[in-house]
Scaffold this active site. Structure first.
Site, PDB file in Angstrom:
ATOM      1  N   GLU A 140      66.776  56.020  55.877  1.00 46.53           N
ATOM      2  CA  GLU A 140      66.862  57.639  56.333  1.00 46.53           C
ATOM      3  C   GLU A 140      67.944  57.439  57.330  1.00 46.53           C
ATOM      4  OE1 GLU A 140      63.166  59.545  57.011  1.00 46.53           O
ATOM      5  OE2 GLU A 140      63.994  61.311  57.818  1.00 46.53           O
ATOM      6  N   ASN A 168      61.038  66.724  50.101  1.00 44.51           N
ATOM      7  CA  ASN A 168      60.483  65.765  50.558  1.00 44.51           C
ATOM      8  C   ASN A 168      59.108  66.294  51.526  1.00 44.51           C
ATOM      9  OD1 ASN A 168      59.962  62.834  52.004  1.00 44.51           O
ATOM     10  ND2 ASN A 168      60.329  64.131  53.659  1.00 44.51           N
ATOM     11  N   GLU A 169      57.900  65.607  51.389  1.00 42.76           N
ATOM     12  CA  GLU A 169      56.609  66.238  52.206  1.00 42.76           C
ATOM     13  C   GLU A 169      57.100  67.691  52.299  1.00 42.76           C
ATOM     14  OE1 GLU A 169      56.166  63.956  55.609  1.00 42.76           O
ATOM     15  OE2 GLU A 169      55.729  62.126  54.669  1.00 42.76           O
ATOM     16  N   TYR A 195      51.131  55.721  55.251  1.00 41.76           N
ATOM     17  CA  TYR A 195      51.574  54.800  56.428  1.00 41.76           C
ATOM     18  C   TYR A 195      50.330  54.154  57.068  1.00 41.76           C
ATOM     19  CZ  TYR A 195      56.278  56.611  56.457  1.00 41.76           C
ATOM     20  OH  TYR A 195      57.575  56.838  56.068  1.00 41.76           O
ATOM     21  N   GLU A 230      57.256  56.338  50.304  1.00 41.19           N
ATOM     22  CA  GLU A 230      57.181  55.763  51.705  1.00 41.19           C
ATOM     23  C   GLU A 230      55.819  55.305  51.904  1.00 41.19           C
ATOM     24  OE1 GLU A 230      58.085  58.606  54.712  1.00 41.19           O
ATOM     25  OE2 GLU A 230      59.589  59.807  53.317  1.00 41.19           O
ATOM     26  N   GLN A 260      60.737  51.529  56.758  1.00 43.65           N
ATOM     27  CA  GLN A 260      62.188  51.798  56.363  1.00 43.65           C
ATOM     28  C   GLN A 260      63.190  50.534  56.417  1.00 43.65           C
ATOM     29  OE1 GLN A 260      64.151  55.145  57.343  1.00 43.65           O
ATOM     30  NE2 GLN A 260      62.307  56.656  57.366  1.00 43.65           N
TER      31      GLN A 260
HETATM   32  O1  AHR Z   1      59.600  57.560  57.593  1.00 47.65           O
HETATM   33  C1  AHR Z   1      59.605  58.592  58.530  1.00 47.65           C
HETATM   34  C2  AHR Z   1      59.240  59.742  58.359  1.00 47.65           C
HETATM   35  O2  AHR Z   1      57.724  59.791  57.823  1.00 47.65           O
HETATM   36  C3  AHR Z   1      59.935  60.456  57.138  1.00 47.65           C
HETATM   37  O3  AHR Z   1      61.233  61.111  57.286  1.00 47.65           O
HETATM   38  C4  AHR Z   1      58.951  61.534  56.647  1.00 47.65           C
HETATM   39  O4  AHR Z   1      59.109  61.763  55.147  1.00 47.65           O
HETATM   40  C5  AHR Z   1      57.689  60.642  57.018  1.00 47.65           C
HETATM   41  O5  AHR Z   1      56.846  61.923  57.507  1.00 47.65           O
END
Ligand code: AHR
Length: 554
Positions: free
Chosen positions: A67, A226-227, A297, A351, A401
C-alpha cells in the site's frame, strides 16, 4: 523463568521408526526405534491421509500486499532510476532478488484504505509531469513533525506501469484495488482500458504504449472497494451492493477472464456477509463476484503490544489471536452458502498479519513498521497452515504488508535491506503452492498459559498442514509452545517413507531479530533422515516452524 530461558531448551530430534540411518547437523539424537520405544518417546501424533485430498492449494494463497503507506512504496519498493541504491528501472533490486525464489504468486496494490482515495490517472504518463497528492495517511500523528515527505504527499512516481513492471520482475500476478468511494465507475473502466486494451484501440492504451508498454498487461484480479463498511465509504451492505453493481455491470473484458473481489466484513460481522449476498442475489448480481474479501489482524494485549519486548503472556496472546482465522473462514463460508449454494464464490483473505505497536526501525516515516521475531514467524506458519487446510474455500490471501510495515517480510532503509523470520516461513511454505492439500489428524497435548486475570487458557499444541505432489509430501508444522518440544510420531496412511528432510526455523532467544548489521540471526536449519516404513518420529522444538519434505517409497 523468562521466555528467553525457556526457549533455550530448543532442540530438534528426528528418529526413525523401523528404519535406517539418520543425519542431523544440529541438536542430533540418532536412534532407530522399535514399536515399544516409539510409543514411549512420542507425546503427539500426526496422521497424514494420502487418500483424502482436500483441494489444490491455490498459489495465490501465498500473496502479498503493498500500500502507499509509510515506507512500503517509497524507500521500500521504489528507490528511483537515478538512485545510488541498486535498482531495476527504479525498483529496489535486493527486493526483487529476494522475492523471486519464494514465488510471490500475487501482489495487491495500491491499498488498503489508500485505494479509495487514489486516482490512478495521477500515476501514469511521464513521471516528471505527475502531480503530487495528499496521501490518505498524511494526518497520522506520527507524521506531524516530518515535513513534505512522499509518505504524506505522494509524488506518484510509482504508478500503474511501475507496479505492473514490479509484478513482472518478481513473477507475481497483479491484484488492483479499485477506488469505489471517491471515483465513479467510469474511471474504473478507463483503468481497465489502460491495463488491458490492445495497443491502438483506446486513448488510454496509447498512453500505456507511449510509456513503453505496447502489449496489454492483462490484469485479472480487481478488488472493488476496500473495507467499504469503514474507510472505504462507511456504507451499509445494501448501499455497497448497489455501488458495486455500477462497477461490475459491463466492465470491458478485452479477452481477460476478469475476477472481481468484493469487500467483505469487518472481522466476524456475519450480517455484512448475509446482507451483501442477499442484496446482490436479489438483483441477479452474484455473477459479478468471484471473491469475498476477509481481513484479520492478530494483535496481543498490553503484555505483547511491543514487537520485541513481549513477555510469555504477550507471546500467547498473539499466537492464539491468529487462531481466529479458522472460525472466520468457516463461519463466513457457511453464511455465503445461503445465497451461493454451489460455492462459486471463494474467500480472499486480502489482509492478514500480526500488528504491533509502531516502532520504526530506521526511518520515522515508516508508519506501522515494527521488527519481527519468531513470534511473527509462528503467526505466519499458523495462518498459512490454516489456509492450506481450507484450500477448498480460500482462493487467495495477502499478508500485510510487504516491506517496512505490519508483519513485513522485508525491512529496508536507503541502501540497507534485510529479510525477517516471516520471509523464511514464506520460503519454507512455497512448496505447498499448487500441490494437493491432504487431510491430517493431529493428536497432541494442548499448550496452556494464564490470561492476565489468572484464567487458564490453552490452544492446540501443534498446528499443521500437508500437501502432496508427485512422490513427495510436504508437511509444515508450527509448535506455539514457549517451553515444550513435541516429540511426534508422523504416520503416512496410504504410503511409505523413503527419506525425510527437515527445515526448521527456531531461535534460542524468542526475542531475537534480524537486523541490518546481523541479517542472519534467525535463519532455517536443515537436516535429513533416510527412512523406511510408514512412520517417523520427529521432535518439533518449542516456538518453531518446521517443514518436513517426505519422499515416498515405491
Ligand atoms: O494495512 C493497513 C490498513 O489496515 C489497510 O489500509 C486497511 O485496509 C486496514 O484497515
Amino acid at each position: 523463568m523468562t521466555a528467553r530461558l525457556l526457549a533455550r531448551r530448543g532442540f530438534l530430534e528426528t528418529a526413525l521408526v523401523g528404519g535406517a540411518a539418520l543425519l542431523l547437523p544440529r541438536w542430533p539424537v540418532l536412534r532407530t526405534l522399535g514399536d515399544g520405544a516409539r510409543s514411549r518417546l512420542a507425546d503427539s501424533r500426526i496422521d497424514l491421509l494420502l487418500d483424502e485430498p482436500i483441494a489444490t492449494i491455490a498459489p495465490e494463497i501465498y500473496g502479498h500486499f503493498a500500500e502507499h503507506l509509510g515506507g512500503v512504496i517509497y524507500d521500500g519498493i521504489w528507490v528511483g532510476e537515478n538512485s545510488k541504491i541498486p535498482n531495476i528501472g527504479g525498483i529496489r533490486k535486493a527486493l526483487v532478488d529476494a522475492l523471486r525464489p519464494i514465488k510471490p504468486s500475487v501482489m495487491r496494490w495500491p491499498g488498503g484504505c489508500f485505494a479509495d482515495s487514489y486516482d490512478w490517472r495521477d500515476g501514469v504518463g511521464p513521471r516528471t509531469q505527475r502531480p503530487r497528492r495528499n496521501n490518505f495517511w498524511s494526518d497520522d500523528p506520527a507524521f506531524r513533525t516530518l515535513g513534505n515527505i512522499p509518505a504524506k504527499f505522494d509524488p506518484n512516481a510509482f504508478g500503474t506501469s511501475e507496479f505492473l513492471h514490479f509484478c513482472r520482475l518478481v513473477g507475481a500476478q497483479p491484484y488492483l484495488a479499485v477506488n469505489l468511494r471517491s471515483l465513479p465507475a467510469l474511471a474504473f473502466t478507463q483503468w481497465l482500458e489502460y491495463c488491458n486494451s490492445p495497443a491502438g484501440s483506446t486513448t488510454w492504451s496509447d498512453v500505456r504504449a507511449a510509456a513503453g508498454d505496447r502489449d496489454p498487461f492483462g490484469v485479472r484480479y480487481w478488488g472493488v472497494g476496500n473495507e467499504s463498511w469503514g474507510c472505504g465509504g462507511n456504507f451499509t451492505p445494501e448501499e455497497y451492493a448497489s455501488e458495486y453493481r455500477r462497477f461490475g455491470v459491463s466492465a470491458p473484458e478485452f479477452g481477460v477472464d476478469l475476477q472481481f473481489i468484493a469487500s467483505g466484513p469487518n472481522g466476524g460481522d456475519l450480517e455484512w456477509t448475509r446482507r451483501f449476498f442477499g442484496a446482490m442475489a436479489e438483483r441477479n448480481g452474484l455473477d459479478m463476484v468471484k471473491g469475498w474479501a476477509l481481513h484479520h489482524y492478530s494483535s496481543a494485549g498490553d503484555a505483547g503490544a511491543d514487537a520485541v519486548a513481549f513477555d510469555p503472556r504477550g507471546w500467547y496472546d498473539l499466537v492464539s489471536s491468529c487462531d481466529r482465522m479458522e472460525g472466520l473462514i468457516t463461519s463466513h463460508w457457511q453464511e455465503m452458502a445461503r445465497a451461493d449454494r454451489g460455492h462459486r464464490i471463494k474467500l480472499v483473505v486480502d489482509e492478514w498479519g500480526a500488528w504491533h505497536r509502531t516502532a520504526p526501525v530506521a526511518d520515522p516515516a515508516h508508519l506501522f513498521e515494527s521488527q519481527s521475531t519468531m513470534r511473527d514467524a509462528v503467526v505466519a506458519g499458523l495462518t498459512l497452515d490454516t489456509f492450506n487446510r481450507h484450500a477448498d474455500k480460500v482462493a487467495m490471501a495477502n499478508v500485510a504488508q510487504l516491506i517496512n510495515c505490519i508483519h513485513s517480510l522485508f525491512l529496508s532503509h536507503e541502501e540497507k535491506f534485510v529479510t525477517t523470520p516471516t520471509y523464511h516461513v514464506f520460503a519454507m511454505y512455497a512448496a505447498h503452492q499448487g500441490a494437493r492439500a491432504l487431510r491430517s489428524v493431529v493428536s497432541t497435548p494442548p499448550t496452556s498459559w494464564q490470561a492476565k486475570d489468572g484464567t487458564p487458557r490453552s490452544q492446540r499444541g501443534l498446528n499443521c498442514s500437508a500437501s502432496a505432489r508427485d512422490r513427495q509430501v510436504t508437511l509444515t508444522v508450527t509448535n506455539p509452545a514457549l517451553s515444550e518440544g513435541r516429540t511426534t510420531e508422523i504416520t503416512l496412511r496410504g504410503g511409505t517413507i523413503r527419506l525425510v528432510k527437515a527445515t526448521t526455523l527456531a531461535s534460542a532467544d524468542v526475542h531475537a531479530v534480524n537486523t541490518f548489521e546481523r541479517p542472519d540471526a534467525i535463519t532455517p536449519t536443515l537436516a535429513e533422515v533416510a527412512a523406511s516404513g510408514q512412520s517417523v518420529v520427529h521432535t518439533f522444538p518449542p516456538a518453531s516452524v518446521t517443514r518436513l519434505d517426505i519422499v515416498l517409497g515405491a
